[in-house]
Design a protein around this motif. Sequence first.
Motif, PDB file in Angstrom:
ATOM      1  N   GLU A 210       0.739  -1.181   0.108  1.00 15.88           N
ATOM      2  CA  GLU A 210      -0.147  -0.038  -0.078  1.00 15.88           C
ATOM      3  C   GLU A 210       0.743   1.414  -0.059  1.00 15.88           C
ATOM      4  O   GLU A 210       2.083   1.051   0.476  1.00 15.88           O
ATOM      5  CB  GLU A 210      -0.877   0.068   1.225  1.00 15.88           C
ATOM      6  CG  GLU A 210      -1.980  -1.252   1.313  1.00 15.88           C
ATOM      7  CD  GLU A 210      -2.789  -1.023   2.374  1.00 15.88           C
ATOM      8  OE1 GLU A 210      -2.623  -0.204   3.412  1.00 15.88           O
ATOM      9  OE2 GLU A 210      -3.947  -1.923   2.190  1.00 15.88           O
TER      10      GLU A 210
ATOM     11  N   PRO B 102      -0.298   4.804   1.256  1.00 12.87           N
ATOM     12  CA  PRO B 102      -1.005   5.877   2.022  1.00 12.87           C
ATOM     13  C   PRO B 102      -0.638   6.898   1.993  1.00 12.87           C
ATOM     14  O   PRO B 102      -1.227   8.179   2.019  1.00 12.87           O
ATOM     15  CB  PRO B 102      -1.115   5.103   3.498  1.00 12.87           C
ATOM     16  CG  PRO B 102       0.065   4.430   3.672  1.00 12.87           C
ATOM     17  CD  PRO B 102       0.303   3.765   2.113  1.00 12.87           C
TER      18      PRO B 102
ATOM     19  N   ALA C  46      -6.375   3.997  -4.843  1.00 11.44           N
ATOM     20  CA  ALA C  46      -6.754   4.616  -3.572  1.00 11.44           C
ATOM     21  C   ALA C  46      -8.388   4.789  -3.539  1.00 11.44           C
ATOM     22  O   ALA C  46      -8.946   4.889  -2.586  1.00 11.44           O
ATOM     23  CB  ALA C  46      -6.128   6.079  -3.464  1.00 11.44           C
TER      24      ALA C  46
ATOM     25  N   GLU D 202      -0.746  -1.546  -5.670  1.00 16.01           N
ATOM     26  CA  GLU D 202      -1.265  -0.252  -5.880  1.00 16.01           C
ATOM     27  C   GLU D 202      -0.906   0.009  -7.450  1.00 16.01           C
ATOM     28  O   GLU D 202       0.200  -0.521  -8.082  1.00 16.01           O
ATOM     29  CB  GLU D 202      -0.688   0.784  -5.162  1.00 16.01           C
ATOM     30  CG  GLU D 202      -0.809   0.606  -3.629  1.00 16.01           C
ATOM     31  CD  GLU D 202      -2.160   1.464  -3.189  1.00 16.01           C
ATOM     32  OE1 GLU D 202      -2.984   1.893  -4.037  1.00 16.01           O
ATOM     33  OE2 GLU D 202      -2.220   1.909  -2.051  1.00 16.01           O
TER      34      GLU D 202
END
Length: 527
Positions: free
Chosen positions: A337, A339, A378, A389
Amino acid sequence: MTTPAGSAPAGKAVVVGGGIAGLACAALLAREGYEVDLFEQHDRVGGRAGSWERDGFRFDTGPSWYLMPEVFDHFFRLLGTTAEDELDLEVLEPGYRVFFEGIREPADVHADQAANEATFEAIEPGAGARLGRYLASARDAYDIATRRFLYSSFQSLVPLARPDVLRRARRLSTLLTTPLEAFVARSFTDRRLRQILGYPAVFLGSSPDRAPSLYHLMSHLDLADGVRYPHGGFARLIDAIALRAEKEGARLHTGATVTAIATEATRRGRARATGVRVLQDGEERDVPADVVVGAADLHHVETRLLPPRLQTYPERWWDRRESGPGAVLVQLGVRGELPELAHHSLFFTRDWTRNFDDIFDGRRVPDPASCYVCRPSATDPTVAPPGAENLFVLVPVPPDPGIGRGGLDGAGDPVVERIADAAIDQVAAWSGVAGLRERIVLRRTVGPGDFLADLHAWSGGALGPAHTLRQSAFLRGRNASRKVAGLYYAGSSTIPGIGLPMCLISAEILVKRLRGDRSTGPLPEPA
């Protein structure tokens, strides 16, 4: 939509190019009663707004910002449907995140104006109230542009002499002759705020010191109106418009390359378009038409599909014009991920005056370079496999095909791959993403040479002619040939300009021109 009494009767129409403008033209012309054939050289429609898939990752290859939602809504309503029915739209929060060279904390731009005023105030005391006034001015500029400029063919300037335009004449003159950068600097001191408000010029293929400040209207779109995303990606938008075109009766031909526009001489020594020549499956054939619409790159249509004597915009015309920037695109599949990155993230260099001068004046690749990163995973889990991702990195560079072409897994031309490497490292360092390079499981690059080879893009540019004062509104390329009757144009090279909404509007302006409608506003929507 119904054809008004007294307009030219419908006949056969050919559309050259299956990007969003060509598809929109095909849909609207078929709705008007034309028998429409669209020819796209690639195996799928979309043009710049294309899609590429591999190993469970799906990338939009071009536009990724959904702004001006009312333009999309209006277009779909002209076809008897709505954007709400055709697309699954989500308002992004934050709309985007901005990272600044040398400053640890990024700034988030929200979907709410009050929140953005608070962000500005926290960065520069007093800037919150000034942003409110700035956005009020942006909204007014946007409203007058929509009513009087964006939907105009500029066949006559008389309709522009309306009271609402005349009341703003002095202000509009100032906005047209003042660079956006100087206009922003009158109200804001902190470079972060100036960059947030100046960057929309890049969406228009220009830079803050070259774009007229009339384009501060763009800030209304992201800072007050919000940024949206169509689930499934922008390929979903293309599919929706293509489907509407086919439902209206248009025939969409892929793998079909238009090699020439056919013409015949007229009594007055001019010429009339009679159709196109198409190469498909190794064979050439002639397709007759009463109307031909060049929705591909205007430079290609004019200089490659017409003989010199019939070119309204010959090579010498383009020699005096300014291209928008080129781009190196980097499509990355990343393990784990991310973020630290929002759906949209912008990375601004400290000295971005030099950044833009390198691109537009020096024809050098900036180092470091401001760049844009899209992380659609996202918001949309369908664009990447579980536990991974999807990243799309865009680095503005000079519009120079000599920079090279991209490739898979680092196999592109050396300059393109070096630009990609630098961007990956920069994104990781500025955003604090640990081990980004080592986590990449899929990599594909695209360079200016690809834009030229695959899209016939003038000068290898990623967007089209820049929106400078000399290349905006009625000073931009018009949407009809002056030398070939029945030949029209649509897309980002012509009026009203760059961007998906502008391309939809260009299709509507075409319909208005065929109807003899010289009004300046959108077409009436069906009940």
